[in-house]
Design an enzyme around this catalytic site. Structure first.
Site, PDB file in Angstrom:
ATOM      1  CG  HIS B  79      -1.576   1.303   1.530  1.00 21.84           C
ATOM      2  ND1 HIS B  79      -2.568   1.841   0.743  1.00 21.84           N
ATOM      3  CD2 HIS B  79      -1.357   2.204   2.516  1.00 21.84           C
ATOM      4  CE1 HIS B  79      -2.941   3.009   1.250  1.00 21.84           C
ATOM      5  NE2 HIS B  79      -2.207   3.254   2.325  1.00 21.84           N
ATOM      6  CG  ASP B 108       6.307  16.948 -27.152  1.00 21.56           C
ATOM      7  OD1 ASP B 108       6.692  16.391 -26.107  1.00 21.56           O
ATOM      8  OD2 ASP B 108       5.408  16.499 -27.874  1.00 21.56           O
ATOM      9  CD1 TRP B 144       6.382   3.573   4.154  1.00 19.70           C
ATOM     10  CD2 TRP B 144       7.572   4.381   2.444  1.00 19.70           C
ATOM     11  NE1 TRP B 144       6.726   4.872   4.451  1.00 19.70           N
ATOM     12  CE2 TRP B 144       7.453   5.397   3.424  1.00 19.70           C
ATOM     13  CE3 TRP B 144       8.277   4.663   1.265  1.00 19.70           C
ATOM     14  CZ2 TRP B 144       8.023   6.665   3.270  1.00 19.70           C
ATOM     15  CZ3 TRP B 144       8.837   5.926   1.123  1.00 19.70           C
ATOM     16  CH2 TRP B 144       8.713   6.911   2.118  1.00 19.70           C
ATOM     17  CB  SER B 171      10.498   5.336 -14.127  1.00 19.40           C
ATOM     18  OG  SER B 171       9.401   6.191 -14.322  1.00 19.40           O
ATOM     19  CB  SER B 172      11.658   8.948 -10.449  1.00 18.36           C
ATOM     20  OG  SER B 172      10.587   8.205 -10.005  1.00 18.36           O
ATOM     21  CG  HIS B 255      12.069  15.069   4.993  1.00 15.32           C
ATOM     22  ND1 HIS B 255      10.967  14.945   5.801  1.00 15.32           N
ATOM     23  CD2 HIS B 255      12.030  16.309   4.492  1.00 15.32           C
ATOM     24  CE1 HIS B 255      10.309  16.090   5.801  1.00 15.32           C
ATOM     25  NE2 HIS B 255      10.946  16.928   5.019  1.00 15.32           N
ATOM     26  CD  GLU B 257       9.373   9.990  -2.908  1.00 15.11           C
ATOM     27  OE1 GLU B 257      10.370  10.250  -3.611  1.00 15.11           O
ATOM     28  OE2 GLU B 257       8.259   9.685  -3.370  1.00 15.11           O
ATOM     29  CE1 TYR B 259       8.004  19.504   3.093  1.00 11.64           C
ATOM     30  CE2 TYR B 259       9.928  18.211   3.661  1.00 11.64           C
ATOM     31  CZ  TYR B 259       8.860  18.996   4.041  1.00 11.64           C
ATOM     32  OH  TYR B 259       8.661  19.252   5.352  1.00 11.64           O
ATOM     33  CB  SER B 270       0.394  28.676  -6.537  1.00 13.57           C
ATOM     34  OG  SER B 270       0.959  28.271  -5.318  1.00 13.57           O
ATOM     35  CG  HIS B 304      12.006  14.747  10.760  1.00 16.99           C
ATOM     36  ND1 HIS B 304      11.896  15.909  10.066  1.00 16.99           N
ATOM     37  CD2 HIS B 304      11.447  13.814   9.972  1.00 16.99           C
ATOM     38  CE1 HIS B 304      11.306  15.680   8.908  1.00 16.99           C
ATOM     39  NE2 HIS B 304      11.020  14.416   8.831  1.00 16.99           N
ATOM     40  CG  HIS B 305      11.420  10.290   9.021  1.00 14.33           C
ATOM     41  ND1 HIS B 305      10.069  10.161   8.833  1.00 14.33           N
ATOM     42  CD2 HIS B 305      11.802  11.317   8.235  1.00 14.33           C
ATOM     43  CE1 HIS B 305       9.658  11.063   7.951  1.00 14.33           C
ATOM     44  NE2 HIS B 305      10.701  11.781   7.578  1.00 14.33           N
ATOM     45  CB  THR B 330       5.253  25.219   5.115  1.00 14.76           C
ATOM     46  OG1 THR B 330       6.451  24.468   4.943  1.00 14.76           O
ATOM     47  CG2 THR B 330       4.095  24.466   4.535  1.00 14.76           C
ATOM     48  CE  LYS B 333       5.663  27.098  -1.517  1.00 15.87           C
ATOM     49  NZ  LYS B 333       5.101  27.608  -2.742  1.00 15.87           N
ATOM     50  NE  ARG B 452       3.817   3.746  10.726  1.00 17.51           N
ATOM     51  CZ  ARG B 452       4.649   4.420   9.917  1.00 17.51           C
ATOM     52  NH1 ARG B 452       5.541   5.263  10.442  1.00 17.51           N
ATOM     53  NH2 ARG B 452       4.607   4.277   8.623  1.00 17.51           N
TER      54      ARG B 452
HETATM   55  C1  HEA Z   1       0.441   8.721  -0.967  1.00 18.56           C
HETATM   56  C2  HEA Z   1      -0.051   8.076  -0.406  1.00 18.56           C
HETATM   57  C3  HEA Z   1      -1.155   7.371   0.318  1.00 18.56           C
HETATM   58  C4  HEA Z   1      -2.508   7.389   0.087  1.00 18.56           C
HETATM   59  C5  HEA Z   1      -3.254   8.115  -1.019  1.00 18.56           C
HETATM   60  C6  HEA Z   1      -3.084   6.565   1.095  1.00 18.56           C
HETATM   61  C7  HEA Z   1      -4.447   6.317   1.198  1.00 18.56           C
HETATM   62  C8  HEA Z   1      -5.041   5.569   2.210  1.00 18.56           C
HETATM   63  N1  HEA Z   1      -4.398   4.946   3.239  1.00 18.56           N
HETATM   64 FE1  HEA Z   1      -2.379   4.849   3.507  1.00 18.56          FE
HETATM   65  N2  HEA Z   1      -0.379   4.766   3.784  1.00 18.56           N
HETATM   66  C9  HEA Z   1       0.577   5.385   3.037  1.00 18.56           C
HETATM   67  C10 HEA Z   1       0.343   6.243   1.972  1.00 18.56           C
HETATM   68  C11 HEA Z   1      -0.916   6.532   1.458  1.00 18.56           C
HETATM   69  N3  HEA Z   1      -2.104   6.062   1.905  1.00 18.56           N
HETATM   70  C12 HEA Z   1       1.891   5.054   3.512  1.00 18.56           C
HETATM   71  C13 HEA Z   1       3.207   5.557   2.963  1.00 18.56           C
HETATM   72  C14 HEA Z   1       1.707   4.200   4.594  1.00 18.56           C
HETATM   73  C15 HEA Z   1       2.763   3.565   5.479  1.00 18.56           C
HETATM   74  C16 HEA Z   1       3.042   2.177   5.055  1.00 18.56           C
HETATM   75  C17 HEA Z   1       3.971   1.527   5.980  1.00 18.56           C
HETATM   76  O1  HEA Z   1       3.731   1.542   7.192  1.00 18.56           O
HETATM   77  O2  HEA Z   1       5.001   1.009   5.514  1.00 18.56           O
HETATM   78  C18 HEA Z   1       0.263   4.047   4.750  1.00 18.56           C
HETATM   79  C19 HEA Z   1      -0.325   3.282   5.752  1.00 18.56           C
HETATM   80  C20 HEA Z   1      -1.692   3.222   5.977  1.00 18.56           C
HETATM   81  C21 HEA Z   1      -2.289   2.672   7.133  1.00 18.56           C
HETATM   82  C22 HEA Z   1      -1.548   2.143   8.341  1.00 18.56           C
HETATM   83  C23 HEA Z   1      -1.264   0.716   8.217  1.00 18.56           C
HETATM   84  C24 HEA Z   1      -0.556   0.261   9.428  1.00 18.56           C
HETATM   85  O3  HEA Z   1       0.318   0.968   9.937  1.00 18.56           O
HETATM   86  O4  HEA Z   1      -0.897  -0.830   9.890  1.00 18.56           O
HETATM   87  C25 HEA Z   1      -3.650   2.764   6.977  1.00 18.56           C
HETATM   88  C26 HEA Z   1      -4.645   2.311   7.963  1.00 18.56           C
HETATM   89  O5  HEA Z   1      -5.689   2.780   8.047  1.00 18.56           O
HETATM   90  C27 HEA Z   1      -3.883   3.384   5.716  1.00 18.56           C
HETATM   91  C28 HEA Z   1      -5.144   3.652   5.176  1.00 18.56           C
HETATM   92  C29 HEA Z   1      -5.334   4.358   4.000  1.00 18.56           C
HETATM   93  C30 HEA Z   1      -6.646   4.577   3.439  1.00 18.56           C
HETATM   94  C31 HEA Z   1      -7.943   4.059   3.981  1.00 18.56           C
HETATM   95  C32 HEA Z   1      -6.451   5.338   2.305  1.00 18.56           C
HETATM   96  C33 HEA Z   1      -7.528   5.841   1.386  1.00 18.56           C
HETATM   97  O6  HEA Z   1      -7.340   7.205   1.162  1.00 18.56           O
HETATM   98  C34 HEA Z   1      -7.525   5.090   0.094  1.00 18.56           C
HETATM   99  C35 HEA Z   1      -8.727   5.495  -0.733  1.00 18.56           C
HETATM  100  C36 HEA Z   1      -8.753   4.896  -2.073  1.00 18.56           C
HETATM  101  C37 HEA Z   1      -9.419   3.791  -2.394  1.00 18.56           C
HETATM  102  C38 HEA Z   1     -10.144   2.998  -1.395  1.00 18.56           C
HETATM  103  C39 HEA Z   1      -9.395   3.268  -3.764  1.00 18.56           C
HETATM  104  C40 HEA Z   1     -10.608   3.521  -4.493  1.00 18.56           C
HETATM  105  C41 HEA Z   1     -11.789   2.611  -4.369  1.00 18.56           C
HETATM  106  C42 HEA Z   1     -11.916   1.307  -4.614  1.00 18.56           C
HETATM  107  C43 HEA Z   1     -10.757   0.378  -4.762  1.00 18.56           C
HETATM  108  C44 HEA Z   1     -13.234   0.723  -4.721  1.00 18.56           C
HETATM  109  C45 HEA Z   1     -13.533  -0.264  -3.703  1.00 18.56           C
HETATM  110  C46 HEA Z   1     -14.001   0.389  -2.490  1.00 18.56           C
HETATM  111  C47 HEA Z   1     -14.514  -0.280  -1.449  1.00 18.56           C
HETATM  112  C48 HEA Z   1     -14.532  -1.758  -1.402  1.00 18.56           C
HETATM  113  C49 HEA Z   1     -15.064   0.455  -0.278  1.00 18.56           C
HETATM  114  N4  HEA Z   1      -2.675   3.656   5.123  1.00 18.56           N
HETATM  115  C1  HEA Z   2       3.522  15.169   1.608  1.00 18.81           C
HETATM  116  C2  HEA Z   2       4.091  14.633   2.546  1.00 18.81           C
HETATM  117  C3  HEA Z   2       4.571  15.244   3.832  1.00 18.81           C
HETATM  118  C4  HEA Z   2       4.702  16.559   4.212  1.00 18.81           C
HETATM  119  C5  HEA Z   2       4.430  17.811   3.419  1.00 18.81           C
HETATM  120  C6  HEA Z   2       5.192  16.531   5.556  1.00 18.81           C
HETATM  121  C7  HEA Z   2       5.469  17.678   6.278  1.00 18.81           C
HETATM  122  C8  HEA Z   2       6.048  17.689   7.533  1.00 18.81           C
HETATM  123  N1  HEA Z   2       6.358  16.593   8.294  1.00 18.81           N
HETATM  124 FE1  HEA Z   2       5.974  14.654   7.813  1.00 18.81          FE
HETATM  125  N2  HEA Z   2       5.841  12.728   7.212  1.00 18.81           N
HETATM  126  C9  HEA Z   2       5.377  12.272   6.012  1.00 18.81           C
HETATM  127  C10 HEA Z   2       4.953  13.040   4.961  1.00 18.81           C
HETATM  128  C11 HEA Z   2       4.966  14.442   4.960  1.00 18.81           C
HETATM  129  N3  HEA Z   2       5.336  15.247   5.992  1.00 18.81           N
HETATM  130  C12 HEA Z   2       5.390  10.837   5.977  1.00 18.81           C
HETATM  131  C13 HEA Z   2       4.946   9.962   4.816  1.00 18.81           C
HETATM  132  C14 HEA Z   2       5.858  10.423   7.209  1.00 18.81           C
HETATM  133  C15 HEA Z   2       6.003   9.005   7.758  1.00 18.81           C
HETATM  134  C16 HEA Z   2       6.939   8.118   7.054  1.00 18.81           C
HETATM  135  C17 HEA Z   2       6.902   6.753   7.664  1.00 18.81           C
HETATM  136  O1  HEA Z   2       7.438   6.601   8.766  1.00 18.81           O
HETATM  137  O2  HEA Z   2       6.310   5.839   7.053  1.00 18.81           O
HETATM  138  C18 HEA Z   2       6.152  11.639   7.957  1.00 18.81           C
HETATM  139  C19 HEA Z   2       6.686  11.637   9.242  1.00 18.81           C
HETATM  140  C20 HEA Z   2       7.120  12.775   9.898  1.00 18.81           C
HETATM  141  C21 HEA Z   2       7.907  12.752  11.094  1.00 18.81           C
HETATM  142  C22 HEA Z   2       8.437  11.508  11.797  1.00 18.81           C
HETATM  143  C23 HEA Z   2       7.464  11.000  12.772  1.00 18.81           C
HETATM  144  C24 HEA Z   2       7.908   9.736  13.380  1.00 18.81           C
HETATM  145  O3  HEA Z   2       7.963   8.715  12.694  1.00 18.81           O
HETATM  146  O4  HEA Z   2       8.205   9.760  14.573  1.00 18.81           O
HETATM  147  C25 HEA Z   2       8.111  14.060  11.447  1.00 18.81           C
HETATM  148  C26 HEA Z   2       8.894  14.500  12.637  1.00 18.81           C
HETATM  149  O5  HEA Z   2       9.359  15.530  12.733  1.00 18.81           O
HETATM  150  C27 HEA Z   2       7.459  14.886  10.456  1.00 18.81           C
HETATM  151  C28 HEA Z   2       7.445  16.266  10.455  1.00 18.81           C
HETATM  152  C29 HEA Z   2       6.942  17.048   9.415  1.00 18.81           C
HETATM  153  C30 HEA Z   2       6.990  18.505   9.414  1.00 18.81           C
HETATM  154  C31 HEA Z   2       7.535  19.389  10.495  1.00 18.81           C
HETATM  155  C32 HEA Z   2       6.448  18.894   8.226  1.00 18.81           C
HETATM  156  C33 HEA Z   2       6.328  20.317   7.743  1.00 18.81           C
HETATM  157  O6  HEA Z   2       6.764  20.435   6.421  1.00 18.81           O
HETATM  158  C34 HEA Z   2       4.935  20.849   7.864  1.00 18.81           C
HETATM  159  C35 HEA Z   2       4.876  22.347   7.666  1.00 18.81           C
HETATM  160  C36 HEA Z   2       3.480  22.889   7.633  1.00 18.81           C
HETATM  161  C37 HEA Z   2       2.837  23.564   8.605  1.00 18.81           C
HETATM  162  C38 HEA Z   2       3.469  23.800   9.933  1.00 18.81           C
HETATM  163  C39 HEA Z   2       1.418  24.026   8.440  1.00 18.81           C
HETATM  164  C40 HEA Z   2       1.217  25.320   7.750  1.00 18.81           C
HETATM  165  C41 HEA Z   2       1.946  26.454   8.360  1.00 18.81           C
HETATM  166  C42 HEA Z   2       1.360  27.544   8.909  1.00 18.81           C
HETATM  167  C43 HEA Z   2      -0.106  27.752   8.920  1.00 18.81           C
HETATM  168  C44 HEA Z   2       2.276  28.590   9.407  1.00 18.81           C
HETATM  169  C45 HEA Z   2       2.358  28.814  10.860  1.00 18.81           C
HETATM  170  C46 HEA Z   2       2.788  27.637  11.589  1.00 18.81           C
HETATM  171  C47 HEA Z   2       3.637  27.629  12.626  1.00 18.81           C
HETATM  172  C48 HEA Z   2       4.502  28.761  13.027  1.00 18.81           C
HETATM  173  C49 HEA Z   2       3.723  26.401  13.455  1.00 18.81           C
HETATM  174  N4  HEA Z   2       6.862  14.070   9.535  1.00 18.81           N
HETATM  175 CU   LIG Z   3      10.330  13.733   6.998  1.00 18.87          CU
END
Ligand code: HEA
Ligand code: HEA
Ligand SMILES: [Cu+2]
Ligand code: CUA
Lengths: 293, 536, 296
Positions: B79, B108, B144, B171-172, B255, B257, B259, B270, B304-305, B330, B333, B452
């Site tokens: 997933h 293009d 993942w 690819s990327s 990280h 990634e 962004y 925007s 921070h992870h 951020t 923005k 989790r």
């Molecule tokens: C970009 C990324 C992305 C997106 C879009 C989503 C979308 C969703 N994610 Fe995901 N998620 C991750 C990225 C993302 N996730 C990542 C990185 C992890 C961590 C993995 C890890 O721990 O290694 C994670 C982990 C994660 C967990 C934690 C698992 C765990 O730690 O045990 C859960 C649990 O609720 C969850 C739920 C969902 C759900 C319900 C959606 C929904 O938004 C999905 C909605 C879309 C659909 C459902 C598809 C469309 C519809 C159908 C297919 C038709 C059929 C519908 C029915 C039968 C009702 N995700």
């Molecule tokens: C699109 C993806 C995305 C984005 C944009 C961010 C944005 C941020 N993330 Fe997140 N992050 C993930 C995707 C993302 N993250 C994923 C996938 C994981 C889990 C991976 C895994 O373990 O599987 C993760 C996990 C993760 C962790 C690790 C948690 C843990 O495992 O213990 C932390 C810890 O610092 C963190 C911090 C942040 C912070 C500080 C930002 C900042 O960039 C956010 C900045 C934005 C705001 C703060 C809001 C808007 C701002 C304002 C309105 C201004 C005023 C605000 C203040 C002065 C406070 N993220």
């Molecule tokens: Cu990060």
């Protein structure tokens, strides 16, 4: 094949019509990966490793043939040329970052992991309890002596030093060749380009010898703990790049023999030159951080 | 202005548009490739979503008996990987393909054949990844993030995982090279850097991030491969390595990634907000600098992870401070978007609805991110559903919502037809409501102590899990509307006559006819057109 | 189906009540579980405080920022006759302000966080050290300086109930998934240092009520410490929080905190048992150094 929206006039930015080569390339890459999977999972013998590279070779041949043909037709204007150049630059940058990952591993191991195992900083107990008697030092194959009790590390003053010279010289010869090309001195170009890839192959041959020596005499292998891992992975990937670069130099040389490239337009030549310099620079880092320090 | 151009393209189209399967398999046209990317992304979204549905069904109640724990772990792994590399990233590349040439006045993409290769690697990569479910032994189930030594325990599927990642990386990288070169080299004369639409800007920076970090991921998984098969000791303490080293290398990629997935979203937002506020974007230049700062900072926050792995205190302090800093650009923005809406003349068509929801929900995700950055508090949050809630807010109601907004924004330009507004609004409202039902309770679960990546849990977590699962099913079902709306639009939507679908829109793409002709700016747009488009 | 489907609906109503702010009720009811526990150590309370500060700061910012946006959404819409002010494109002064204010807010959060961080990571002067070794799937505890050492695995009843075809309702098992055969026993009021490591893959030892979470890395030792309030003896439960394979969900952490006197007596008894050769745990985990190869 090379038909275009516009007559290929070099006036417009050239946008090729559909081409089969990319999908062949995708299939070739897939075959490469599947071949490796099948081999590693013991489903097939090592022969399955060959399909991908063969397809890749065919693909490169076909794709470059097309591109060279288009180039000779003059459909590429300077803007297209610039796209190629930028593309190559960024590709090389991505390669730099690939090596950076392995250098990162080397630095991390030397600066953090190994000293920690030896009890440095916050890790006194790690050493005391888990790895008593281990003293951090570099080179090392770790407290578990992975890959054998004794091994010798690679000296910087043997083949490595010679290879540094070989590669630096080749950087020089390729530059001379480039100047010759720009000045229209074809004979000199041919000679120095040939020298360059010969030096390249010399490097690879010497490295092969070095590896042989490591395995047979020094008891130093890929499996020799972190030292062997970083040593062979870094120098190995570098050697692979030298090989690829040298092959590309040969191809360019053959094209020179055929009379390709003009003093003003010779993107392929330059691309290979850049690549060669990149390989050269990586080697310098290798020499300093892997062999010397 | 657009007339002479339209003529040439109509002529060209007549002669040169390829037909049948060759059009797609041999494609070199940025629009065709963009379309394929978007379709592939949608397919992967549904596959990844289907896995999520199984996850949510399993977690509907304790004692979950739907799937085996090992299978559950494989499902979360797939997933995560599929959603990130299969759904979100390809969607952005697809949008880049479609829009960047249109927006900068280019004929293009710069390297059309390479473009085709970038796309066609993907179906192979994901076949390899998904096929892991069907080989003997367990599919990869290490998450993942693929931490060793756990990930090294998987058998026949292990090299498939590694090579699938390699393919996605190739690819990327190739796709990103194409984007950078296109933007740097193919801008129409007069399209200066600071006249570029923000979508182009954010993608330029994203492409740079991609080229910088995808190779690092490739290196990391290569080390896994050699540790597994060839006896290297990168991640083995006995040999002088360190399992935590993998985490450093992985998150140096990981990280940036995240962004990579959100910067293009910032770009899209925007574009949409000014259009439906009928007002130029507030603080254009600040937006550009903020994007660049975020990209820069993204390289120095990775640990921070890893706050609980036992880093030296000094390192924890450094990574806490650098992470918190990201809130500043951020914030700039968010404030600029708010200021753009301020004193505007707002209407709420579907793209705007998604953009507004993005503002609120992404910010909520950002706030929880900020809380996660506070190291002592992260000792409690880490590895729990609080993190899951955080990243789904930024990824689903952030990145995915922005993608949906972008689709509703540009679909009329792509297809020359208008979609069913009512249905699209239904799609929005259902998504916006249920995404919160789905993910908000996960904050509670995490704080209350639910880890989790578990297939079963203590009974006191039941209630919020049920709510979350119900939200999940409803959210998932609502997503079926998206492909339906698009399909219906392309088949039988009402034709749009005007070049400009939205009265407040600016930019070169709106100077081309709808649907955009097969070949884009074969004749570069005039300075006057560019200036009109760049009124910000 | 352990719970009637209808229950969900009635519970949804309860949800509304809970959200409205009645979290007092019974600790086993999920609806009230919406926040981090305050815990029973000084550190856990400090962390709770930091968490609440972070939360309220974010809520505060959200109120302001969302407020402004909602204002625009309501009053600056075209249907209300709003006309766009297209001259409003840029204003250096505001832009500086809204860069500076967040910096100030962040600094004001970072300072207490940093202070606390440094304090927490002080593991010196511990009165008791315990070596904690994770393995697939359980924990081995060894009281440093004594022969006492045992393995702690998922409790029998939970283990039985969790099987795919057990037919046992989790509700029938007290503390489902959060019980072990041999809990770690520690004295209250004393500073205890854990030396955390692993023999196979990475695990993470988490006890929410202590504010302690530390990864168990094979080949390395991580230190972490806590002091349970003297007046808070009891049994505390947590779980492994790093994905460690198939049974990651089934290796809970259970700690029994008892008075120092009681602890001394307990320890003495264990030592005696150990001397007689009685295996205090049903199974003994490997006490050797970590595996040479992670694949092995
Ligand atoms: C970009 C990324 C992305 C997106 C879009 C989503 C979308 C969703 N994610 Fe995901 N998620 C991750 C990225 C993302 N996730 C990542 C990185 C992890 C961590 C993995 C890890 O721990 O290694 C994670 C982990 C994660 C967990 C934690 C698992 C765990 O730690 O045990 C859960 C649990 O609720 C969850 C739920 C969902 C759900 C319900 C959606 C929904 O938004 C999905 C909605 C879309 C659909 C459902 C598809 C469309 C519809 C159908 C297919 C038709 C059929 C519908 C029915 C039968 C009702 N995700
Ligand atoms: C699109 C993806 C995305 C984005 C944009 C961010 C944005 C941020 N993330 Fe997140 N992050 C993930 C995707 C993302 N993250 C994923 C996938 C994981 C889990 C991976 C895994 O373990 O599987 C993760 C996990 C993760 C962790 C690790 C948690 C843990 O495992 O213990 C932390 C810890 O610092 C963190 C911090 C942040 C912070 C500080 C930002 C900042 O960039 C956010 C900045 C934005 C705001 C703060 C809001 C808007 C701002 C304002 C309105 C201004 C005023 C605000 C203040 C002065 C406070 N993220
Ligand atoms: Cu990060
Ligand atoms: Cu041990 Cu998870």
């Amino acid at each position: 094949m090379a038909s275009n929206v516009h007559a290929p006039d070099g006036q417009h930015y050239y946008v090729p019509n559909g081409s089969p080569w990319p999908i062949i390339a995708a299939v070739a890459l897939f075959a490469l990966m599947v071949g490796a999977v099948l081999y590693l999972d013991d489903v097939t013998g090592p022969w399955s490793l060959l399909i991908g590279p063969v397809l890749l070779l065919i693909m490169f041949g076909g794709w470059f043939h097309t591109v060279i043909g288009e180039n000779q037709q003059g459909v590429y204007n300077t803007q297209v040329d610039r796209s190629f150049r930028m593309g190559m630059m960024w590709f090389i940058f991505s390669e730099v970052m690939f090596f950076a990952a392995f250098f990162g591993a080397l630095f991390y191991a030397r600066v953090f992991a190994v000293p920690w195992l030896g009890g440095a900083g916050i890790r006194a107990l790690t050493n005391l309890i888990l790895w008593p008697h281990y003293e951090a030092a570099w080179p090392t194959n770790g407290p578990g002596h992975i890959g054998g009790e004794r091994f010798q590390s690679m000296s910087a003053y043997g083949i490595a030093a010679i290879n540094t010279l070989v590669l630096l010289t080749s950087g020089l010869t390729v530059t001379i060749a480039h100047h010759a090309l720009r000045a229209g001195k074809r004979t000199r170009l041919k000679i120095f380009l040939a020298l360059t890839f010969l030096l390249g192959f010399t490097f690879v041959a010497l490295q092969a010898h070095e590896y042989y020596d490591a395995y047979t005499r020094l008891n130093l292998r890929l499996t020799t703990g972190i030292y062997g891992s970083t040593f062979f992975m870094l120098t190995g990937f570098h050697g692979l790049h030298v090989t690829i670069g040298a092959i590309m130099l040969v191809v360019v040389w053959l094209r020179v023999l055929r009379g390709h490239f003009t003093p003003r337009q010779h993107f392929a030549f330059e691309a290979v030159t850049w690549y060669w310099h990149f390989v050269d620079v990586v080697w310098l880092f290798l020499f300093v951080f892997v062999y010397w320090l | 202005m657009a007339e002479p151009h339209a003529e040439t393209t109509a002529h060209a189209e007549h002669e040169h548009m390829p037909h049948g399967w060759r059009r797609w398999v041999f494609a070199t046209n940025h629009k065709d490739i963009g379309t394929m990317y978007l379709v592939a992304s949608c397919v992967m979204f549904f596959i990844g979503g289907a896995a999520a549905m199984v996850i949510r069904a399993q977690l509907f109640q304790p004692g979950g008996k739907l799937v085996d724990p090992g299978v559950f772990n494989s499902l979360i792994t797939l997933h995560g990987l599929i959603m990130i590399f299969g759904a979100i990233m390809p969607a952005w590349v697809g949008l880049a393909n479609w829009m960047i040439p249109l927006q900068i006045g280019a004929p293009d993409m710069a390297l059309p054949r390479l473009n085709n290769l970038s796309f066609w690697i993907l179906p192979f990569a994901f076949s390899l990844l998904i096929a892991t479910l069907f080989v003997p032994g367990s599919a990869p189930a290490g998450g993942w993030t693929m931490y060793p030594p756990l990930v090294l325990q998987f058998g026949d599927s292990f090299p498939m995982l590694i090579f699938a990642i390699h393919l996605m990386g190739i690819s990327s990288i190739l796709g990103a090279i194409n984007v950078i070169v296109t933007i740097m080299n193919l801008r129409a004369p007069g399209m200066t850097l600071l006249r570029m639409p923000l979508f182009v800007w954010t993608w330029l920076i994203t492409a740079f991030l991609l080229i910088a970090v995808m190779p690092v991921l490739a290196g990391a998984v290569t080390m896994l491969l050699t540790d597994h098969f060839f006896g290297t000791s990168f991640f083995n303490a006995a040999g002088g390595g360190d399992p935590v080293m993998f985490q450093h290398i992985f998150w140096f990629f990981g990280h940036p990634e995240v962004y990579i997935m959100i910067l293009p979203a910032f770009g899209v937002i925007s574009e949409i907000i000014p259009t439906f506020s009928r007002k130029p974007l507030f603080g254009y230049e600040a937006m550009v600098y903020a994007t660049a700062s975020i990209a820069f900072l993204s390289f120095i926050v990775w640990a921070h992870h890893m706050f609980t792995v036992g880093l030296p205190v000094s390192a924890q302090l450094f990574f806490m401070f650098s992470t918190m800093l990201i809130a500043v650009p951020t914030g700039v923005k968010v404030f600029n978007w708010a200021a753009t809406m301020w004193k505007g003349s707002l209407t709420f068509e579907p793209p705007m609805l998604f953009a507004v929801a993005f503002l609120f929900l992404f910010s909520i995700g950002g706030f929880s991110g900020l809380m996660l950055a506070l190291v002592p508090a992260d000792y409690q949050y880490h590895g729990t559903y609080f993190v899951v809630a955080h990243f789904h807010y930024v990824l689903v109601s952030g990145a995915a919502f922005a993608i949906m907004g972008a689709v509703y924004y540009w679909l009329p330009k792509w297809s020359g037809r208008m979609y069913d507004m009512t249905l699209a609004k239904w799609h929005f409202w259902l998504s916006a409501i249920f995404v919160n039902v789905l993910f908000f309770p996960q904050h509670f679960l995490g704080l209350a102590g639910m880890p989790r990546r578990i297939p079963d849990y203590a009974v006191q977590f039941t209630d919020w899990n049920m709510v979350s699962s119900i939200g999940g099913f409803a959210f998932g079902l609502s997503q079926l509307l998206l492909p339906y709306v698009v399909w219906k639009c392309v088949r039988s939507g009402k034709r749009v006559e005007a070049n400009k679908t939205w009265d407040g829109a600016h930019g070169l793409e709106w100077e081309l006819p709808s649907p955009a002709p097969f070949h884009s700016w074969t004749v570069p747009p005039s300075e006057a057109l560019i200036a009109r488009g760049a009124e910000h | 189906m352990y719970r009637a489907g209808l229950g969900i609906f009635s519970r949804t109503l309860v949800l509304l009540a809970a959200a409205a702010g009645a979290p007092a009720a019974d600790a086993q009811s999920g609806w009230s579980l919406i926040n981090m526990p305050r815990g029973v150590t000084n550190v856990s309370r400090k962390i709770y405080g930091l968490h609440m500060m972070g939360l309220w700061v974010c809520v505060g910012i959200a109120v302001v920022v969302f407020g402004v946006m909602i204002w625009s959404l309501i009053f600056h819409r075209r249907s209300r006759g709003a006309v766009a002010d297209v001259t409003m494109v840029h204003n250096t002064k505001v832009e500086i302000i809204w860069t500076a204010i967040p910096v100030l807010i962040l600094v004001s959060m970072a300072v207490p966080a940093a202070n606390l961080l440094v304090r927490i990571n002080n593991n010196s002067h511990a009165q008791l050290s315990i070596r904690v070794t994770g393995f697939q799937w359980g924990w081995q505890y060894q009281y440093v300086g004594t022969p006492v050492s045992f393995v702690s695995k998922l409790g029998y009843r939970s283990d039985e109930a969790r099987e795919l075809d057990s037919g046992i309702s989790p509700y029938a098992v007290p503390h489902y998934l959060l019980t072990v055969d041999h809990p770690l026993v520690v004295p209250t009021g004393e500073k205890i240092r854990l030396l955390v490591t692993s023999v196979d893959v990475i695990h993470s030892w988490w006890l929410p009520d202590f504010g302690v979470k530390k990864d168990a890395i094979p080949g390395f030792i991580n230190e972490v410490s806590f002091t349970v309030d003297p007046d808070k003896p009891g049994t505390y439960r947590g779980q492994c929080t790093e994905l460690c394979g198939r049974d990651h969900a089934y290796m809970p952490v259970v700690v029994r905190a008892v008075s120092p006197a009681e602890f001394a007596a307990w320890l003495k008894k264990q030592e005696a048992l150990q001397k007689q050769g009685v295996d205090i745990s049903a199974q003994q985990a490997s006490t050797q150094t970590p595996l040479a190869s992670p694949t092995g």
